[in-house]
Scaffold this motif. Structure first.
Motif, PDB file in Angstrom:
ATOM      1  N   TRP A  40       0.495  -2.176  15.379  1.00  0.00           N
ATOM      2  CA  TRP A  40      -0.163  -2.018  14.083  1.00  0.00           C
ATOM      3  C   TRP A  40      -1.063  -0.796  14.171  1.00  0.00           C
ATOM      4  O   TRP A  40      -1.868  -0.680  15.101  1.00  0.00           O
ATOM      5  N   THR A  41      -0.938   0.108  13.224  1.00  0.00           N
ATOM      6  CA  THR A  41      -1.854   1.243  13.120  1.00  0.00           C
ATOM      7  C   THR A  41      -2.573   1.118  11.790  1.00  0.00           C
ATOM      8  O   THR A  41      -1.947   1.050  10.735  1.00  0.00           O
ATOM      9  N   THR A  42      -3.911   1.086  11.847  1.00  0.00           N
ATOM     10  CA  THR A  42      -4.711   0.911  10.635  1.00  0.00           C
ATOM     11  C   THR A  42      -4.709   2.193   9.810  1.00  0.00           C
ATOM     12  O   THR A  42      -4.306   3.260  10.280  1.00  0.00           O
ATOM     13  N   ALA A  43      -5.217   2.095   8.590  1.00  0.00           N
ATOM     14  CA  ALA A  43      -5.298   3.255   7.697  1.00  0.00           C
ATOM     15  C   ALA A  43      -6.191   4.346   8.276  1.00  0.00           C
ATOM     16  O   ALA A  43      -6.051   5.512   7.927  1.00  0.00           O
ATOM     17  N   HIS A  44      -7.078   3.959   9.189  1.00  0.00           N
ATOM     18  CA  HIS A  44      -7.985   4.935   9.792  1.00  0.00           C
ATOM     19  C   HIS A  44      -7.531   5.362  11.184  1.00  0.00           C
ATOM     20  O   HIS A  44      -8.290   5.984  11.922  1.00  0.00           O
ATOM     21  N   GLY A  45      -6.297   5.009  11.549  1.00  0.00           N
ATOM     22  CA  GLY A  45      -5.695   5.514  12.773  1.00  0.00           C
ATOM     23  C   GLY A  45      -5.928   4.698  14.025  1.00  0.00           C
ATOM     24  O   GLY A  45      -5.534   5.117  15.112  1.00  0.00           O
ATOM     25  N   LYS A  46      -6.527   3.526  13.920  1.00  0.00           N
ATOM     26  CA  LYS A  46      -6.717   2.675  15.103  1.00  0.00           C
ATOM     27  C   LYS A  46      -5.371   2.050  15.453  1.00  0.00           C
ATOM     28  O   LYS A  46      -4.734   1.411  14.627  1.00  0.00           O
ATOM     29  N   VAL A  47      -4.945   2.252  16.709  1.00  0.00           N
ATOM     30  CA  VAL A  47      -3.658   1.745  17.171  1.00  0.00           C
ATOM     31  C   VAL A  47      -3.879   0.444  17.935  1.00  0.00           C
ATOM     32  O   VAL A  47      -4.670   0.397  18.888  1.00  0.00           O
ATOM     33  N   LEU A  48      -3.181  -0.591  17.508  1.00  0.00           N
ATOM     34  CA  LEU A  48      -3.280  -1.909  18.124  1.00  0.00           C
ATOM     35  C   LEU A  48      -1.891  -2.288  18.633  1.00  0.00           C
ATOM     36  O   LEU A  48      -0.947  -2.371  17.849  1.00  0.00           O
ATOM     37  N   ILE A  49      -1.771  -2.516  19.941  1.00  0.00           N
ATOM     38  CA  ILE A  49      -0.474  -2.800  20.549  1.00  0.00           C
ATOM     39  C   ILE A  49      -0.450  -4.238  21.043  1.00  0.00           C
ATOM     40  O   ILE A  49      -1.258  -4.623  21.897  1.00  0.00           O
ATOM     41  N   GLY A  50       0.456  -5.011  20.498  1.00  0.00           N
ATOM     42  CA  GLY A  50       0.616  -6.412  20.868  1.00  0.00           C
ATOM     43  C   GLY A  50      -0.218  -7.332  19.996  1.00  0.00           C
ATOM     44  O   GLY A  50      -1.252  -6.943  19.448  1.00  0.00           O
ATOM     45  N   LEU A  51       0.253  -8.559  19.864  1.00  0.00           N
ATOM     46  CA  LEU A  51      -0.399  -9.524  18.999  1.00  0.00           C
ATOM     47  C   LEU A  51      -1.827  -9.829  19.456  1.00  0.00           C
ATOM     48  O   LEU A  51      -2.715 -10.033  18.627  1.00  0.00           O
ATOM     49  N   THR A 101      -8.013   2.893  -5.448  1.00  0.00           N
ATOM     50  CA  THR A 101      -7.568   3.712  -4.321  1.00  0.00           C
ATOM     51  C   THR A 101      -6.258   3.115  -3.834  1.00  0.00           C
ATOM     52  O   THR A 101      -5.975   1.935  -4.063  1.00  0.00           O
ATOM     53  N   GLU A 102      -5.466   3.934  -3.158  1.00  0.00           N
ATOM     54  CA  GLU A 102      -4.120   3.494  -2.807  1.00  0.00           C
ATOM     55  C   GLU A 102      -3.824   3.721  -1.334  1.00  0.00           C
ATOM     56  O   GLU A 102      -4.301   4.672  -0.722  1.00  0.00           O
ATOM     57  N   GLY A 103      -3.023   2.825  -0.792  1.00  0.00           N
ATOM     58  CA  GLY A 103      -2.477   2.965   0.545  1.00  0.00           C
ATOM     59  C   GLY A 103      -0.963   2.945   0.450  1.00  0.00           C
ATOM     60  O   GLY A 103      -0.401   2.449  -0.528  1.00  0.00           O
ATOM     61  N   ALA A 104      -0.314   3.513   1.466  1.00  0.00           N
ATOM     62  CA  ALA A 104       1.148   3.568   1.489  1.00  0.00           C
ATOM     63  C   ALA A 104       1.663   3.068   2.843  1.00  0.00           C
ATOM     64  O   ALA A 104       2.171   3.839   3.653  1.00  0.00           O
ATOM     65  N   CYS A 122       3.957  -1.375  12.260  1.00  0.00           N
ATOM     66  CA  CYS A 122       3.395  -1.089  10.939  1.00  0.00           C
ATOM     67  C   CYS A 122       2.388   0.036  11.010  1.00  0.00           C
ATOM     68  O   CYS A 122       1.588   0.117  11.941  1.00  0.00           O
ATOM     69  N   GLN A 123       2.447   0.884  10.017  1.00  0.00           N
ATOM     70  CA  GLN A 123       1.538   2.023   9.882  1.00  0.00           C
ATOM     71  C   GLN A 123       0.953   1.965   8.490  1.00  0.00           C
ATOM     72  O   GLN A 123       1.682   2.014   7.497  1.00  0.00           O
ATOM     73  N   ASN A 124      -0.360   1.864   8.388  1.00  0.00           N
ATOM     74  CA  ASN A 124      -1.011   1.846   7.085  1.00  0.00           C
ATOM     75  C   ASN A 124      -1.600   3.232   6.872  1.00  0.00           C
ATOM     76  O   ASN A 124      -2.348   3.730   7.715  1.00  0.00           O
ATOM     77  N   THR A 125      -1.275   3.864   5.769  1.00  0.00           N
ATOM     78  CA  THR A 125      -1.703   5.229   5.491  1.00  0.00           C
ATOM     79  C   THR A 125      -2.471   5.264   4.182  1.00  0.00           C
ATOM     80  O   THR A 125      -1.985   4.788   3.155  1.00  0.00           O
ATOM     81  N   GLU A 126      -3.671   5.832   4.225  1.00  0.00           N
ATOM     82  CA  GLU A 126      -4.462   6.009   3.024  1.00  0.00           C
ATOM     83  C   GLU A 126      -3.873   7.158   2.213  1.00  0.00           C
ATOM     84  O   GLU A 126      -3.505   8.197   2.752  1.00  0.00           O
ATOM     85  N   VAL A 127      -3.754   6.969   0.907  1.00  0.00           N
ATOM     86  CA  VAL A 127      -3.264   8.020   0.024  1.00  0.00           C
ATOM     87  C   VAL A 127      -4.468   8.803  -0.499  1.00  0.00           C
ATOM     88  O   VAL A 127      -5.372   8.216  -1.096  1.00  0.00           O
ATOM     89  N   LYS A 128      -4.479  10.084  -0.235  1.00  0.00           N
ATOM     90  CA  LYS A 128      -5.558  10.946  -0.712  1.00  0.00           C
ATOM     91  C   LYS A 128      -5.185  11.534  -2.064  1.00  0.00           C
ATOM     92  O   LYS A 128      -4.044  11.942  -2.264  1.00  0.00           O
ATOM     93  N   ALA A 129      -6.132  11.572  -2.973  1.00  0.00           N
ATOM     94  CA  ALA A 129      -5.887  12.176  -4.284  1.00  0.00           C
ATOM     95  C   ALA A 129      -5.721  13.680  -4.133  1.00  0.00           C
ATOM     96  O   ALA A 129      -6.375  14.315  -3.314  1.00  0.00           O
TER      97      ALA A 129
END
Length: 130
Positions: A40-51, A101-104, A122-129
Motif C-alpha cells: 500500500w502506498t499512501t497519497a503522501h508517498g508512505k510505502v507500507l509492505i505487508g499486512l 479534493t480528489e484522489g486517483a 495499491c497506490q493512492n495518488t492525490e490529484v492536483k488542480a
C-alpha cells in the motif's frame, strides 16, 4: 450474469467497502480487504509492505482521523490482467465545506480461490488542480 460481470460487481463492492470503512473509521473492516502480502502506498508517498505494516499504520491513523465532510469512492475502470488479477482505477472525492479534493487510486486486486477479491498492490495518488 457472466463471470466477468460478476467479478466486476464483486470488485465494485470491495471499493464500496473501502468507502464505508473509511467513513466509519473502521480499521478492522478496512484491513479485512487486504491480501496478506499486500503493498500500500499512501497519497503522501508512505510505502507500507505487508499486512502487518498496513495494519500498524491504519490502526494508528484511521481511528483518529478528522475531516469535515465525507469521502466517496467509485470504481471507474476495471481491467483484467488475468482472470484472477484486476487493475482497478478508482475516483476518490473528499467533499468538504471548503470545496472538493480528489484522489486517483489504483488498486491491483487478486481473486482468492473462494472467489473473494482482495486489495493486493495499491497506490493512492492525490490529484492536483491545474
Amino acid at each position: 450474469m457472466n463471470t466477468e460481470a460478476a467479478d466486476i460487481k464483486a470488485i465494485a463492492e470491495v471499493v464500496a467497502t473501502v468507502e464505508r470503512t473509511q467513513r466509519a473509521k473502521d480499521a478492522e473492516g478496512f484491513l479485512a480487504l487486504f491480501h496478506p502480502d499486500a503493498l500500500w502506498t499512501t497519497a503522501h508517498g508512505k510505502v507500507l509492505i505487508g499486512l502487518d505494516a498496513i495494519a500498524e499504520f491504519t490502526r494508528a491513523v484511521l481511528p483518529n482521523a478528522s475531516w469535515d465532510g465525507e469521502v466517496t469512492y467509485e470504481a471507474v475502470h476495471t481491467q483484467f490482467l488475468r482472470p484472477d488479477v484486476a487493475a482497478v482505477k478508482v475516483r476518490q472525492v473528499y467533499h468538504a465545506p471548503g470545496g472538493d479534493t480528489e484522489g486517483a487510486p489504483l488498486y491491483v486486486m487478486t481473486k482468492r480461490d473462494d472467489g473473494a477479491w482482495l486489495l493486493h498492490a495499491c497506490q493512492n495518488t492525490e490529484v492536483k488542480a491545474g
